[in-house]
Structure formats: structure tokens, C-alpha cells
Design a protein around this motif. Structure first.
Motif, PDB file in Angstrom:
ATOM      1  N   ALA A 196       0.815  -1.218   0.000  1.00 37.25           N
ATOM      2  CA  ALA A 196       0.000   0.000   0.000  1.00 37.25           C
ATOM      3  C   ALA A 196       0.843   1.260   0.000  1.00 37.25           C
ATOM      4  O   ALA A 196       0.377   2.327  -0.447  1.00 37.25           O
ATOM      5  N   LYS A 197       2.099   1.175   0.460  1.00 37.33           N
ATOM      6  CA  LYS A 197       2.937   2.371   0.616  1.00 37.33           C
ATOM      7  C   LYS A 197       3.923   2.583  -0.528  1.00 37.33           C
ATOM      8  O   LYS A 197       4.645   3.590  -0.524  1.00 37.33           O
ATOM      9  N   GLN A 198       3.976   1.684  -1.499  1.00 41.05           N
ATOM     10  CA  GLN A 198       4.974   1.820  -2.556  1.00 41.05           C
ATOM     11  C   GLN A 198       4.593   2.894  -3.573  1.00 41.05           C
ATOM     12  O   GLN A 198       3.410   3.204  -3.757  1.00 41.05           O
ATOM     13  N   GLY A 199       5.603   3.412  -4.258  1.00 44.84           N
ATOM     14  CA  GLY A 199       5.373   4.485  -5.216  1.00 44.84           C
ATOM     15  C   GLY A 199       4.522   4.084  -6.398  1.00 44.84           C
ATOM     16  O   GLY A 199       3.888   4.935  -7.036  1.00 44.84           O
ATOM     17  N   TRP A 200       4.518   2.789  -6.715  1.00 42.60           N
ATOM     18  CA  TRP A 200       3.713   2.316  -7.851  1.00 42.60           C
ATOM     19  C   TRP A 200       2.297   1.921  -7.432  1.00 42.60           C
ATOM     20  O   TRP A 200       1.495   1.468  -8.251  1.00 42.60           O
ATOM     21  N   SER A 201       1.964   2.086  -6.155  1.00 42.00           N
ATOM     22  CA  SER A 201       0.662   1.684  -5.622  1.00 42.00           C
ATOM     23  C   SER A 201      -0.192   2.890  -5.312  1.00 42.00           C
ATOM     24  O   SER A 201       0.317   3.918  -4.846  1.00 42.00           O
ATOM     25  N   ASN A 202      -1.495   2.764  -5.540  1.00 40.65           N
ATOM     26  CA  ASN A 202      -2.395   3.856  -5.154  1.00 40.65           C
ATOM     27  C   ASN A 202      -2.925   3.668  -3.732  1.00 40.65           C
ATOM     28  O   ASN A 202      -3.797   4.420  -3.290  1.00 40.65           O
ATOM     29  N   GLY A 203      -2.394   2.665  -3.029  1.00 40.95           N
ATOM     30  CA  GLY A 203      -2.763   2.445  -1.637  1.00 40.95           C
ATOM     31  C   GLY A 203      -3.888   1.456  -1.417  1.00 40.95           C
ATOM     32  O   GLY A 203      -4.171   1.098  -0.266  1.00 40.95           O
ATOM     33  N   ASN A 204      -4.542   1.004  -2.491  1.00 42.59           N
ATOM     34  CA  ASN A 204      -5.652   0.062  -2.372  1.00 42.59           C
ATOM     35  C   ASN A 204      -5.175  -1.336  -2.752  1.00 42.59           C
ATOM     36  O   ASN A 204      -4.697  -1.555  -3.875  1.00 42.59           O
ATOM     37  N   VAL A 205      -5.331  -2.283  -1.840  1.00 40.80           N
ATOM     38  CA  VAL A 205      -4.806  -3.631  -2.035  1.00 40.80           C
ATOM     39  C   VAL A 205      -5.922  -4.655  -1.882  1.00 40.80           C
ATOM     40  O   VAL A 205      -6.738  -4.574  -0.958  1.00 40.80           O
ATOM     41  N   GLY A 206      -5.952  -5.629  -2.794  1.00 41.51           N
ATOM     42  CA  GLY A 206      -6.801  -6.810  -2.671  1.00 41.51           C
ATOM     43  C   GLY A 206      -5.923  -8.036  -2.684  1.00 41.51           C
ATOM     44  O   GLY A 206      -4.745  -7.971  -3.030  1.00 41.51           O
ATOM     45  N   MET A 207      -6.483  -9.158  -2.309  1.00 47.69           N
ATOM     46  CA  MET A 207      -5.740 -10.418  -2.334  1.00 47.69           C
ATOM     47  C   MET A 207      -6.546 -11.451  -3.112  1.00 47.69           C
ATOM     48  O   MET A 207      -7.782 -11.451  -3.068  1.00 47.69           O
ATOM     49  N   PHE A 208      -5.815 -12.343  -3.813  1.00 52.28           N
ATOM     50  CA  PHE A 208      -6.512 -13.333  -4.635  1.00 52.28           C
ATOM     51  C   PHE A 208      -5.713 -14.629  -4.683  1.00 52.28           C
ATOM     52  O   PHE A 208      -4.561 -14.693  -4.254  1.00 52.28           O
ATOM     53  N   GLY A 209      -6.348 -15.672  -5.211  1.00 51.75           N
ATOM     54  CA  GLY A 209      -5.711 -16.973  -5.353  1.00 51.75           C
ATOM     55  C   GLY A 209      -6.419 -18.036  -4.535  1.00 51.75           C
ATOM     56  O   GLY A 209      -7.280 -17.748  -3.701  1.00 51.75           O
ATOM     57  N   TRP A 210      -6.042 -19.280  -4.789  1.00 45.67           N
ATOM     58  CA  TRP A 210      -6.720 -20.391  -4.135  1.00 45.67           C
ATOM     59  C   TRP A 210      -5.730 -21.287  -3.413  1.00 45.67           C
ATOM     60  O   TRP A 210      -4.540 -21.176  -3.547  1.00 45.67           O
ATOM     61  N   SER A 211      -6.267 -22.184  -2.610  1.00 44.18           N
ATOM     62  CA  SER A 211      -5.495 -23.144  -1.833  1.00 44.18           C
ATOM     63  C   SER A 211      -4.604 -22.415  -0.830  1.00 44.18           C
ATOM     64  O   SER A 211      -5.101 -21.637  -0.030  1.00 44.18           O
ATOM     65  N   TRP A 212      -3.288 -22.650  -0.848  1.00 45.87           N
ATOM     66  CA  TRP A 212      -2.402 -21.969   0.102  1.00 45.87           C
ATOM     67  C   TRP A 212      -2.587 -20.456  -0.011  1.00 45.87           C
ATOM     68  O   TRP A 212      -2.612 -19.733   0.998  1.00 45.87           O
ATOM     69  N   ALA A 213      -2.735 -19.974  -1.241  1.00 46.36           N
ATOM     70  CA  ALA A 213      -2.958 -18.536  -1.447  1.00 46.36           C
ATOM     71  C   ALA A 213      -4.351 -18.100  -1.002  1.00 46.36           C
ATOM     72  O   ALA A 213      -4.599 -16.904  -0.836  1.00 46.36           O
ATOM     73  N   GLY A 214      -5.268 -19.045  -0.822  1.00 46.54           N
ATOM     74  CA  GLY A 214      -6.568 -18.721  -0.240  1.00 46.54           C
ATOM     75  C   GLY A 214      -6.504 -18.659   1.265  1.00 46.54           C
ATOM     76  O   GLY A 214      -7.033 -17.736   1.902  1.00 46.54           O
ATOM     77  N   MET A 215      -5.818 -19.637   1.860  1.00 46.61           N
ATOM     78  CA  MET A 215      -5.658 -19.634   3.316  1.00 46.61           C
ATOM     79  C   MET A 215      -4.897 -18.405   3.785  1.00 46.61           C
ATOM     80  O   MET A 215      -5.197 -17.830   4.843  1.00 46.61           O
ATOM     81  N   SER A 216      -3.897 -17.987   3.006  1.00 49.58           N
ATOM     82  CA  SER A 216      -3.115 -16.811   3.384  1.00 49.58           C
ATOM     83  C   SER A 216      -3.985 -15.558   3.448  1.00 49.58           C
ATOM     84  O   SER A 216      -3.758 -14.678   4.282  1.00 49.58           O
ATOM     85  N   GLN A 217      -4.992 -15.492   2.586  1.00 47.63           N
ATOM     86  CA  GLN A 217      -5.877 -14.324   2.603  1.00 47.63           C
ATOM     87  C   GLN A 217      -6.697 -14.274   3.888  1.00 47.63           C
ATOM     88  O   GLN A 217      -6.863 -13.210   4.498  1.00 47.63           O
ATOM     89  N   LEU A 218      -7.226 -15.418   4.281  1.00 45.35           N
ATOM     90  CA  LEU A 218      -8.041 -15.453   5.493  1.00 45.35           C
ATOM     91  C   LEU A 218      -7.215 -15.080   6.716  1.00 45.35           C
ATOM     92  O   LEU A 218      -7.662 -14.312   7.583  1.00 45.35           O
ATOM     93  N   MET A 219      -5.985 -15.617   6.780  1.00 45.17           N
ATOM     94  CA  MET A 219      -5.139 -15.313   7.928  1.00 45.17           C
ATOM     95  C   MET A 219      -4.684 -13.864   7.919  1.00 45.17           C
ATOM     96  O   MET A 219      -4.627 -13.205   8.958  1.00 45.17           O
ATOM     97  N   THR A 220      -4.377 -13.345   6.731  1.00 42.51           N
ATOM     98  CA  THR A 220      -3.952 -11.948   6.622  1.00 42.51           C
ATOM     99  C   THR A 220      -5.094 -11.001   6.969  1.00 42.51           C
ATOM    100  O   THR A 220      -4.919 -10.054   7.744  1.00 42.51           O
ATOM    101  N   ALA A 221      -6.257 -11.250   6.391  1.00 42.88           N
ATOM    102  CA  ALA A 221      -7.393 -10.349   6.636  1.00 42.88           C
ATOM    103  C   ALA A 221      -7.800 -10.343   8.100  1.00 42.88           C
ATOM    104  O   ALA A 221      -8.289  -9.325   8.608  1.00 42.88           O
ATOM    105  N   SER A 222      -7.595 -11.468   8.798  1.00 43.09           N
ATOM    106  CA  SER A 222      -7.934 -11.496  10.223  1.00 43.09           C
ATOM    107  C   SER A 222      -7.024 -10.588  11.050  1.00 43.09           C
ATOM    108  O   SER A 222      -7.358 -10.220  12.172  1.00 43.09           O
ATOM    109  N   GLU A 223      -5.867 -10.210  10.466  1.00 41.35           N
ATOM    110  CA  GLU A 223      -4.955  -9.273  11.129  1.00 41.35           C
ATOM    111  C   GLU A 223      -5.308  -7.816  10.830  1.00 41.35           C
ATOM    112  O   GLU A 223      -4.681  -6.893  11.359  1.00 41.35           O
ATOM    113  N   ARG A 224      -6.266  -7.595   9.966  1.00 39.84           N
ATOM    114  CA  ARG A 224      -6.801  -6.272   9.636  1.00 39.84           C
ATOM    115  C   ARG A 224      -5.727  -5.269   9.207  1.00 39.84           C
ATOM    116  O   ARG A 224      -5.595  -4.181   9.792  1.00 39.84           O
ATOM    117  N   PRO A 225      -4.960  -5.587   8.174  1.00 41.08           N
ATOM    118  CA  PRO A 225      -3.930  -4.630   7.725  1.00 41.08           C
ATOM    119  C   PRO A 225      -4.549  -3.400   7.092  1.00 41.08           C
ATOM    120  O   PRO A 225      -5.597  -3.482   6.426  1.00 41.08           O
TER     121      PRO A 225
END
Length: 619
Positions: free
Chosen positions: A150-179
Motif C-alpha cells: 500500500a505504501k509503494q510508489g507504484w501503488s495507489n494504496g488500495n490492495v486486494g488479495m486473490f488466489g486459491w489453496s495456500w494462497a486462499g488460506m493466506s488471505q483469510l489469515m492476513t485479513a484477520s490481522e486487519r492490515p
């Protein structure tokens, strides 16, 4: 990598062979036949590639790679975070289509103006730290990755997450940390409770998939190595070599042996216990016959605010997330919640249940199979959870299954343990295996009369069975639900398992259609010789249309290989008994979706993804 090569590698016990191969393989599918070489190659389709390392909270440095759209500006970012090869996207292996996930999906998202970022989990690939599958640091590292993006110069600050399986579990765990900066997640095919969903379904240990998964992980790191070598990235290569050594100390295969029952270690890996903390919109995808993580997902969806949850569910395989039909919804979801476009997505029904999903693609090319996959028709509901009406079928005399009836008849016996036939294995995918020797005396079947109406089912089911064994103290049960067509073909629908010593239920979470095991060491109840006990076998979630004229059947036997799963069955042989009288009312309970008009005729046999047909073995 072909199935044959994988099987030879397993037989030889040679991890180095897998590391050397580096051929394309499906996500989480060790040994899945795709072709002897990648079916696609790519030219760079991005404007700029940025690679580097970001710092986790404890100082560990995690490898990342970002693909930026063509043109100048700041872009919304879609992040994929896993322990496979996500930190190397855009490298030489990626361009050779030797990539865990979907290069084609990345390309589509870039063309729509999203930066696509891959982040490598700690202790995997060329990231620092100690590998600890779904350990406490995993979500915290994801939070660091989102806030970095969200803080990089090429980013407008809005971030989403995508993907399935391990990349799906990572989203649930990350979102529970409320970044901060995280606007939405789109997890697919995730384990919400690793033990109940995968490691020991119904309390029955299932070591085959975990073993194969570690071989697959080594192969995905071979892709990381190939890209690093082509880029002469010595830092990455040095860390990768260290991780290849260290991962053996923390291998999931070893951990499951150390933790055979639910304990504090396994409880830490129950993602469901933290998903109530998620505050961003969620678009989730489930595949009923998922050969890698199965379909249960810890029922984490019921912990999320239903106003923030959109759900797509379908028959089919683990990689169905690649479906272009699904991608339309995925992109509209991100356009609304990450880009902020007023496209009406928030007004759509929250539940979309695909019926009879099929594909025009060749089944020996996984991308070619999954990308054109689409439903034959669709059911929608405004909110999750979806209301169903429990429908009961009583087990009766002469192998009968009577809708709304009463149990009847003398007990039936079968030889234990004779495994049921394999279904949808990596060796013979989308297919039934042969019947095992002794199956006629080692299994029981109960079949309904032809239906007089169309029956649309949804959700988990429960086979409530009164069983006994003359020896004890344990036995494992598998229940297979099928549809018997008027022409004599039998269609696979779903399976469930139970170790009878683990039969004690959590009464607060259990329902008529969903038994929920306590699954704790203190709740184990050994069997006494010849004393019947009630075991409720949870059929994994599914939705299936049984048309008028077809019949329902359940098979009861010992666990057989299913998808990537081979079970460590309790092995003491016995002549087991199934009772179905007034005092022991064995029954099947399914959830019926009311008010559904079936708009299409019965699909052709073997056209439905992961729902193979076979001639009726009892005919």
C-alpha cells in the motif's frame, strides 16, 4: 510432471529427481497428468517488473515480485501470497508456464489496470525465516506484505488479495490481522480447519496427501531455482538452498506424526477460529469434489458477516478458480471494492450455486480443462447461510433406502476393512477405480426407489449409522453417496468418513444435516465388543440434482482413496454389523433446496467435472 514420473520418484524416494524436473504441474496436485512439457509459453506482458525483499515484523525478509501494468501511474494492487513460487512471478520459469497458479489470470488482471504482486512465505523459496505451515506468524507476515504494498510508489494504496489453496488460506489469515490498505479478499479452495478438513477427516488419519504435497512443494521450489539461476540471483539461490535443508526439520509429515490428535499445535492452524475478525468484503469459491483440500473449509463462511460475503460453489476440481466464467465475477468484485467502481456488484445475490459444471476442454491439460469450465445452470440465494429442509431416508430391509420411512429389517453384516473403490485419484482422475477384492462381502449398499420428483440437495449430509464390531476397540467407516440413473449408470456425488472412537459430537454446532465432532483426546470413546453405537458420518458439502426417475444410493465400507487422499485405516479385521431397526434407526439425512425448477435434462455420463459414472456394480 507426469503421474508416471511422480510415482517413480516416490518409489525411488528421490527428492532430487523432483527438484531437477521443474516441469509444469497443477496447483497442489502432485503427480497430476498435464503433459510432458508446458503447453504454453509467454512473452512479458507487463510494463515493468519490480523485485526485492520486504521486512516482516520480526525482521525476516520476504521475497516479492511485482508486475506493473503498461503506462505510468499508481495502480491498485492484487497480492498473491503463498509458499510455492509466488515471490518469483515474472521470472523465466513463469514465462515457461512453470507456475503454481494461473499466468493467464495474472495477464487478465494486469490488462485491467491492476498491479499483480507475489509474496513468498517465510522459510520457503528464497524468503528468510522458519517454515511453519499456517503457524502464528503467517497472518502477521501477510499484514506486513499488504501494508508494504500500500505504501509503494507504484501503488495507489488500495490492495486486494486473490488466489486459491495456500494462497486462499493466506488471505483469510492476513485479513484477520486487519492490515491497513486491504480492501477485499477473494480466497478459493481453502482449509478452514486443517485437521478436520484434511489431515484427519472424521478423525481418520489421511497421510497420503500431505506426503505427496511435500514432494509437490519441492517441485515448486525447483521453479524458483530455475528463475533465480537465469537471473544470476545468488542471494535467492543461497537462501533457497538453506530452506531446502531447513524445511525437513519442520516438514508437515513429521508434525502430523508428532500431533496425531487435536492439540494446541493443530488448534493454532484452525483458520476458522480467527475468521470472525475479518472486516473486508470476501468473495469465496468452493469446489465440492476438491481433490486437494476437500470441500469442508471448516465452515468458516458462517463466521463472516453475511453482508460482506459472496460465495460461488460448484462441483469440480481444486483449480476451478481458473474458470473464465468465474473470473468475470472475480474481476467485477475487485473493480467494485478495490478500484471503487460503481458497477452494482454489491447488489448481486450473495450465493451462486453452480449446477452440473462441465468443460469443453481436454482433461489432460489442466488449464485447458478449468478455463472453459462453466455451470450447466445456476441457483442463487440472497444470503449465506442457505436455508434447507432436512430430508430423511431410512435404511431398511434388503438394502432399501426409504424416503420419510421407518427403519426395518434384520441387521446386515460386512467384512471389515475392505476399502471402497478409489475415486478421482491422481493416477486415474475423474474416474471410479476398480472394486477391491472381496468387495461384495466387504460393503453394504442401500438404494431408494425411483424418485417421483426432481430433488435438489445442498450442503453437508449426515449418515446416522448404528454399528457394532465383535472385536473393537475401533473401526473406520466410509459412506459414499451416488445417483443411480434409469439407464443403470451410477454417478459419484460425495463421500464422508468417521473413526467411530471419535464419534462424540459438539451438540451446539451439530445439526440434522451436519454432525460436528468434538475431536479431542478426552472425547474419544472406544468400542465395546458387539455393543452398537451411533456414529454420524458427515458427508462433505455438496449440491446435486437427483432428477425424477433416478435413485439415491449409499455405500458403506472402509475408507478408499479419494482424490489425493489415502487413509491410514484402523486395520483389525472383523465382521461388522449395521443395525436399522426401531431401536437403532439408521438413516441418511440430506438438505433439500425447496422451490427450484430444474431447467435442463440429465447431463451425459462423465460430462460433469469430478463426478464420474460407472455401470451399476449390483446389476
Amino acid at each position: 510432471m507426469t503421474r508416471q514420473t511422480f510415482n517413480r520418484a516416490l518409489a525411488a524416494g528421490t527428492c532430487g529427481l523432483l527438484l531437477a524436473l521443474g516441469a509444469h504441474a497443477a496447483q497442489d496436485v502432485p503427480g497430476q497428468e498435464v503433459s510432458s512439457a508446458p503447453t504454453r509459453t509467454w512473452q512479458p506482458f507487463w510494463g515493468k517488473r519490480v523485485t526485492g525483499y520486504l521486512k516482516a515484523a520480526d525482521g525476516a525478509e520476504l521475497r516479492y515480485s511485482v508486475l506493473l501494468p503498461k503506462g505510468d501511474g499508481k495502480f491498485p494492487v492484487l497480492l498473491r501470497y503463498s509458499g510455492y513460487d509466488s515471490g518469483s512471478i515474472g521470472g523465466s520459469a513463469y514465462l515457461a508456464d512453470d507456475e503454481t497458479f494461473s499466468v493467464d489470470l495474472d495477464k487478465q488482471l494486469l490488462e485491467q489496470g491492476y498491479a499483480v504482486m507475489g509474496v513468498q512465505a517465510r522459510g520457503t523459496g528464497c524468503s528468510q525465516g522458519t517454515f511453519d505451515f499456517l503457524g502464528p506468524d503467517y497472518g502477521k507476515d501477510g499484514r506486513a506484505a499488504v501494508e508494504f504494498a500500500a505504501k509503494q510508489g507504484w501503488s495507489n494504496g488500495n490492495v486486494g488479495m486473490f488466489g486459491w489453496s495456500w494462497a486462499g488460506m493466506s488471505q483469510l489469515m492476513t485479513a484477520s490481522e486487519r492490515p491497513s490498505g486491504l480492501k477485499a479478499i477473494a480466497p478459493g479452495m481453502a482449509m478452514g480447519d486443517a485437521r478436520s478438513d484434511s489431515w484427519a477427516p472424521g478423525g481418520v488419519p489421511a497421510p497420503e496427501f500431505v506426503t505427496g504435497w511435500h514432494w509437490y512443494l519441492s517441485q515448486r521450489w525447483a521453479a524458483v531455482k530455475a528463475s533465480a539461476e537465469s537471473e544470476q540471483d545468488q542471494r535467492c539461490l543461497k537462501q533457497l538452498a538453506q530452506n531446502e535443508v531447513d524445511v525437513k526439520k519442520h516438514a508437515l509429515t513429521y508434525q502430523i506424526i508428532r500431533h496425531p490428535l487435536r492439540d494446541e499445535w493443530s488448534a493454532q492452524r484452525s483458520i476458522r477460529d480467527r475468521t470472525h475478525l475479518i472486516q473486508v468484503p470476501v468473495l469465496s469459491m468452493q469446489a465440492w469434489q476438491d481433490e486437494a483440500v476437500m470441500a469442508r473449509e471448516g465452515y468458516y463462511h458462517e463466521t463472516i458477516n453475511p453482508e460482506q460475503l459472496w460465495l460461488v460453489q460448484s462441483n469440480g476440481p481444486h483449480d476451478l478458480y481458473e474458470s473464465r466464467h468465474y473470473r468475470k465475477k472475480l474481476q467485477a468484485f475487485f473493480d467494485h471494492f478495490v478500484k471503487g467502481l460503481d458497477n452494482g456488484f454489491d447488489k448481486l445475490p450473495h450465493v451462486e450455486i453452480w449446477q452440473e459444471t462441465a468443460s469443453s476442454g481436454a482433461r489432460d491439460d489442466l488449464h485447458g480443462l478449468n478455463e472453459p469450465a462453466k455451470p450447466g445452470w445456476t441457483i442463487t440465494r440472497e444470503r449465506y447461510p442457505v436455508a434447507v429442509t432436512p430430508l430423511t431416508f431410512a435404511l431398511g430391509a434388503k438394502g432399501s433406502l426409504v424416503e420419510g420411512g421407518k427403519p426395518s429389517g434384520e441387521p446386515d453384516q460386512y467384512n471389515y476393512p475392505v476399502a471402497g473403490p478409489d475415486v478421482n485419484t491422481y493416477e486415474v482422475d475423474n474416474a471410479w477405480g476398480e472394486q477391491k477384492p472381496g468387495w461384495k462381502d466387504g460393503s453394504l449398499a442401500y438404494t431408494s426407489a425411483p424418485l417421483t420428483r426432481d430433488l435438489v440437495t445442498y450442503g453437508p449430509g449426515s449418515a446416522d449409522l448404528w454399528l457394532s464390531t465383535p472385536l473393537g476397540p475401533d473401526m473406520d467407516v466410509q459412506v459414499t453417496l451416488t445417483q443411480l440413473l434409469p439407464d443403470g449408470q451410477e454417478v459419484y456425488v460425495q463421500r464422508g468418513w468417521l473413526r467411530l472412537s471419535a464419534r462424540a459430537l459438539d451438540t451446539e454446532k451439530s445439526t440434522a444435516v451436519r454432525p460436528w465432532l468434538l475431536d479431542t483426546p478426552d472425547s474419544l470413546l472406544p468400542l465395546e465388543p458387539d455393543e452398537p453405537v451411533l456414529g454420524r458420518v458427515e458427508l462433505r458439502p455438496f449440491s446435486h440434482t437427483f432428477r425424477a426417475g433416478s435413485r439415491l444410493r449409499i455405500w458403506i465400507d472402509a475408507p478408499g482413496r479419494t482424490g489425493g487422499y489415502g487413509f491410514d485405516t484402523y486395520a483389525l479385521a472383523a465382521r461388522s454389523t449395521l443395525l436399522h431397526d426401531a431401536e437403532h434407526p439408521s438413516q441418511l439425512v440430506l438438505g433439500e433446496l425447496a422451490g427450484v425448477k430444474v431447467p435442463v435434462p440429465q447431463p451425459a455420463c462423465d460430462s460433469l467435472l469430478k463426478q464420474p459414472c460407472r455401470p451399476d456394480p449390483l446389476k
